[in-house]
Design a protein around this motif. Structure first.
Motif, mmCIF file in Angstrom:
data_model
loop_
_atom_site.group_PDB
_atom_site.id
_atom_site.type_symbol
_atom_site.label_atom_id
_atom_site.label_comp_id
_atom_site.label_asym_id
_atom_site.label_seq_id
_atom_site.Cartn_x
_atom_site.Cartn_y
_atom_site.Cartn_z
ATOM 1 N N SER A 222 0.808 -1.213 0.000
ATOM 2 C CA SER A 222 0.000 0.000 0.000
ATOM 3 C C SER A 222 0.843 1.266 0.000
ATOM 4 O O SER A 222 0.327 2.349 -0.263
ATOM 5 N N GLU A 223 2.138 1.155 0.306
ATOM 6 C CA GLU A 223 3.045 2.296 0.263
ATOM 7 C C GLU A 223 4.213 1.934 -0.631
ATOM 8 O O GLU A 223 5.013 1.048 -0.299
ATOM 9 N N ALA A 224 4.333 2.621 -1.749
ATOM 10 C CA ALA A 224 5.399 2.309 -2.705
ATOM 11 C C ALA A 224 6.777 2.586 -2.122
ATOM 12 O O ALA A 224 7.775 2.036 -2.610
ATOM 13 N N ASP A 225 6.859 3.416 -1.074
ATOM 14 C CA ASP A 225 8.143 3.676 -0.434
ATOM 15 C C ASP A 225 8.782 2.407 0.093
ATOM 16 O O ASP A 225 10.006 2.329 0.221
ATOM 17 N N THR A 226 7.958 1.415 0.440
ATOM 18 C CA THR A 226 8.504 0.149 0.923
ATOM 19 C C THR A 226 9.428 -0.462 -0.121
ATOM 20 O O THR A 226 10.518 -0.953 0.200
ATOM 21 N N LEU A 227 9.021 -0.416 -1.382
ATOM 22 C CA LEU A 227 9.846 -0.957 -2.460
ATOM 23 C C LEU A 227 11.031 -0.055 -2.772
ATOM 24 O O LEU A 227 12.155 -0.533 -2.911
ATOM 25 N N SER A 228 10.773 1.246 -2.905
ATOM 26 C CA SER A 228 11.841 2.150 -3.315
ATOM 27 C C SER A 228 12.957 2.193 -2.272
ATOM 28 O O SER A 228 14.135 2.269 -2.624
ATOM 29 N N ILE A 284 10.889 5.077 -9.573
ATOM 30 C CA ILE A 284 11.276 5.121 -10.989
ATOM 31 C C ILE A 284 11.842 6.515 -11.256
ATOM 32 O O ILE A 284 11.095 7.448 -11.567
ATOM 33 N N PRO A 285 13.150 6.706 -11.116
ATOM 34 C CA PRO A 285 13.729 8.057 -11.201
ATOM 35 C C PRO A 285 13.557 8.727 -12.544
ATOM 36 O O PRO A 285 13.537 9.951 -12.630
ATOM 37 N N ALA A 287 11.852 8.505 -16.805
ATOM 38 C CA ALA A 287 10.985 7.852 -17.783
ATOM 39 C C ALA A 287 11.772 6.924 -18.698
ATOM 40 O O ALA A 287 11.200 6.040 -19.338
ATOM 41 N N GLU A 288 13.083 7.106 -18.752
ATOM 42 C CA GLU A 288 13.919 6.223 -19.547
ATOM 43 C C GLU A 288 14.195 4.904 -18.839
ATOM 44 O O GLU A 288 14.722 3.975 -19.456
ATOM 45 N N ASN A 289 13.881 4.834 -17.565
ATOM 46 C CA ASN A 289 13.989 3.576 -16.838
ATOM 47 C C ASN A 289 12.958 2.600 -17.399
ATOM 48 O O ASN A 289 11.778 2.922 -17.520
ATOM 49 N N GLY A 290 13.376 1.393 -17.729
ATOM 50 C CA GLY A 290 12.479 0.424 -18.354
ATOM 51 C C GLY A 290 11.293 0.052 -17.497
ATOM 52 O O GLY A 290 10.275 -0.435 -18.014
ATOM 53 N N LEU A 291 11.389 0.281 -16.192
ATOM 54 C CA LEU A 291 10.279 -0.052 -15.297
ATOM 55 C C LEU A 291 9.091 0.872 -15.527
ATOM 56 O O LEU A 291 7.947 0.491 -15.286
ATOM 57 N N PHE A 292 9.351 2.087 -16.018
ATOM 58 C CA PHE A 292 8.277 3.063 -16.228
ATOM 59 C C PHE A 292 7.269 2.567 -17.262
ATOM 60 O O PHE A 292 6.065 2.618 -17.060
ATOM 61 N N SER A 293 7.749 2.083 -18.386
ATOM 62 C CA SER A 293 6.846 1.654 -19.452
ATOM 63 C C SER A 293 6.182 0.324 -19.137
ATOM 64 O O SER A 293 5.174 -0.027 -19.758
ATOM 65 N N ARG A 294 6.704 -0.433 -18.190
ATOM 66 C CA ARG A 294 6.119 -1.727 -17.846
ATOM 67 C C ARG A 294 4.985 -1.610 -16.838
ATOM 68 O O ARG A 294 4.200 -2.540 -16.672
ATOM 69 N N GLN A 295 4.903 -0.500 -16.141
ATOM 70 C CA GLN A 295 3.889 -0.314 -15.112
ATOM 71 C C GLN A 295 2.589 0.216 -15.722
ATOM 72 O O GLN A 295 2.616 1.022 -16.654
ATOM 73 N N LEU A 296 1.461 -0.227 -15.176
ATOM 74 C CA LEU A 296 0.163 0.360 -15.497
ATOM 75 C C LEU A 296 -0.159 1.397 -14.428
ATOM 76 O O LEU A 296 -0.312 1.056 -13.259
ATOM 77 N N PHE A 297 -0.240 2.664 -14.816
ATOM 78 C CA PHE A 297 -0.481 3.744 -13.863
ATOM 79 C C PHE A 297 -1.950 4.177 -13.900
ATOM 80 O O PHE A 297 -2.554 4.256 -14.972
ATOM 81 N N TYR A 298 -2.480 4.443 -12.722
ATOM 82 C CA TYR A 298 -3.830 5.014 -12.627
ATOM 83 C C TYR A 298 -3.774 6.140 -11.594
ATOM 84 O O TYR A 298 -3.399 5.919 -10.442
#
Length: 420
Positions: A222-228, A284-285, A287-298
């Protein structure tokens, strides 16, 4: 970025900044004359900005909100299970979030058992979704989604507990054998199986969790900070694992200790995150990071009006979602026990519609935003195709899932219905 960049951008926007007056100002940080100001050389890319007076204060970073209200998903004839899940949202945006979260969670359970040919390889319905939500926007409704897969996780943990108990007995008997131990192999510690993988993990730890579960797993935070925070730690740096898992690529690691080498040929990892706009930047620091295009954002807007929080029906949401999760697990168990895999294919007409639509989106995005948007559109198409496969399976099993007229049927009937 450096503070000098701030001055440069301000002046470029027509704001006059007299740096000499700021630096030599006799007004201190608390309005005390003669106290020199401390100018920070860097900004902090975090959602919470703390000051010296109130360490508990929270400030939203400006500029992250859309320039105009974003549309919500149009009404559609979703399978009954998805409609029931969406009904627990109180706004259109919450309905969308519940839908996207449910698709991500349910798709994570299908992993290698549901396959669909796309782009020269077999795609499985494993997605990575990020719900961007401001404080008090109602994203707490997303916490119930995790309960849909809790029964699967609980069973794996119960099996591991029994295996570790048997291992300890076998090890004790092995240790008591004395010199006779040389004649037999030592008992091996069982794999630490789980389905829900903690986001607070090390680089090797996340690989071990995925491999112990035969390449599958679901990260729900529920908190993305956990991953980052975990990825940015000294023993983190597993952003590449998320990127590889999106494409079901091979994962491996090697340790010098005991010359340990492990690998898994195919990975099926799903991710469901929620957090503030600033937490996206931390994870995701660029937009050129490949993780950006793989995520579905809402993007989930804040709630503007007070809502009644008292449920007259006294419905316990958690117990309801756990009940649905148990029924969903029963259907999955029947399928995986009798069917090796399920292949989904589009008709010729459906392929034409799909290609026509994404050819237009691809061309428009490239013309307006340049080449950087091409990879995003390409992977959005992959995610849409995976959503199609999830919907197709749910619709084929609709009569057996919660809300269907044959819900709760014996396992042999479930398999017969699917094969028919």
């Amino acid at each position: 970025m450096h503070l000098g960049t701030v001055f440069y951008l301000a002046e470029a926007a027509g704001v006059t900044v007299r740096k000499e007056e700021v630096a030599n100002s006799r007004t201190g940080t608390k309005g005390t004359a003669g106290t020199a100001q401390k100018l920070s050389a860097h900004t902090c890319a975090r959602n919470k900005v703390y000051n010296s007076e109130s360490p508990e204060s929270e400030e939203l970073l400006p500029g992250s909100e859309p320039k105009q209200p974003l549309p919500t998903f149009p009404a559609a004839d979703w399978p009954e299970l998805l409609q029931r899940i969406m009904s627990y949202g109180s706004t259109d945006a919450q309905n969308d979030v519940m839908l996207l979260g449910a698709l991500t969670a349910l798709g994570s359970c299908m992993e290698r058992y549901v396959r669909c040919p796309y782009g020269g390889k077999l795609q499985s319905p494993c997605m990575q979704s990020f719900i961007i939500a401001l404080p008090a926007s109602g994203k707490s409704a997303l916490s119930s989604i995790r309960l849909l897969v809790d029964p699967i996780h609980d069973q794996l943990r119960a099996e591991w507990a029994e295996e570790i108990k048997a291992y300890k007995k076998a090890k004790a008997a092995y240790e008591a054998m004395g010199k006779e131990r040389s004649k037999i192999d030592a008992p091996q510690i069982p794999a630490n199986k789980m389905f829900l993988i903690a986001g607070n993990n090390t680089g090797t730890g996340i690989l071990q969790n995925i491999m112990d579960a035969n390449g599958t797993g679901f990260i729900c935070e529920s908190e993305a900070d956990t991953l980052s925070t975990a990825i940015g730690s000294d023993y983190g740096h597993w952003s590449d694992t998320l990127r590889k898992a999106f494409d079901h690529d091979r994962l491996s690691y090697n340790r010098r200790t005991d010359q340990e080498y492990r690998e898994i040929k195919k990975s099926y990892l799903s991710v469901l995150l929620s957090g503030t706009p600033a937490q996206v930047k931390a994870l995701i620091p660029s937009a050129e990071n490949g993780l950006f295009s793989r995520q579905l954002f809402y993007y989930m807007p804040a709630i503007e009006e007070w809502e009644d929080q008292f449920n007259e029906a006294d419905t316990d949401y958690d117990s309801r979602f756990l009940e649905w999760g148990a029924q969903w697990k029963e259907v999955l168990d029947a399928i995986t026990a009798s069917v090796s895999n399920i292949n989904m294919k589009l008709t010729h007409e459906q392929k034409e519609i799909f290609n026509f639509h994404f050819a237009r989106v691809f061309g428009r995005a490239s013309a307006i935003h340049g080449n950087q948007m091409k990879s995003a559109v390409t992977r959005i198409a992959i995610n849409i195709f995976r959503i199609i496969s999830i919907i197709a399976l749910l619709r084929s099993l609709e009569s057996l899932l919660p809300g269907g007229e044959r819900s709760g049927e014996p396992q042999e009937n479930i398999v017969r219905t699917l094969l028919d």
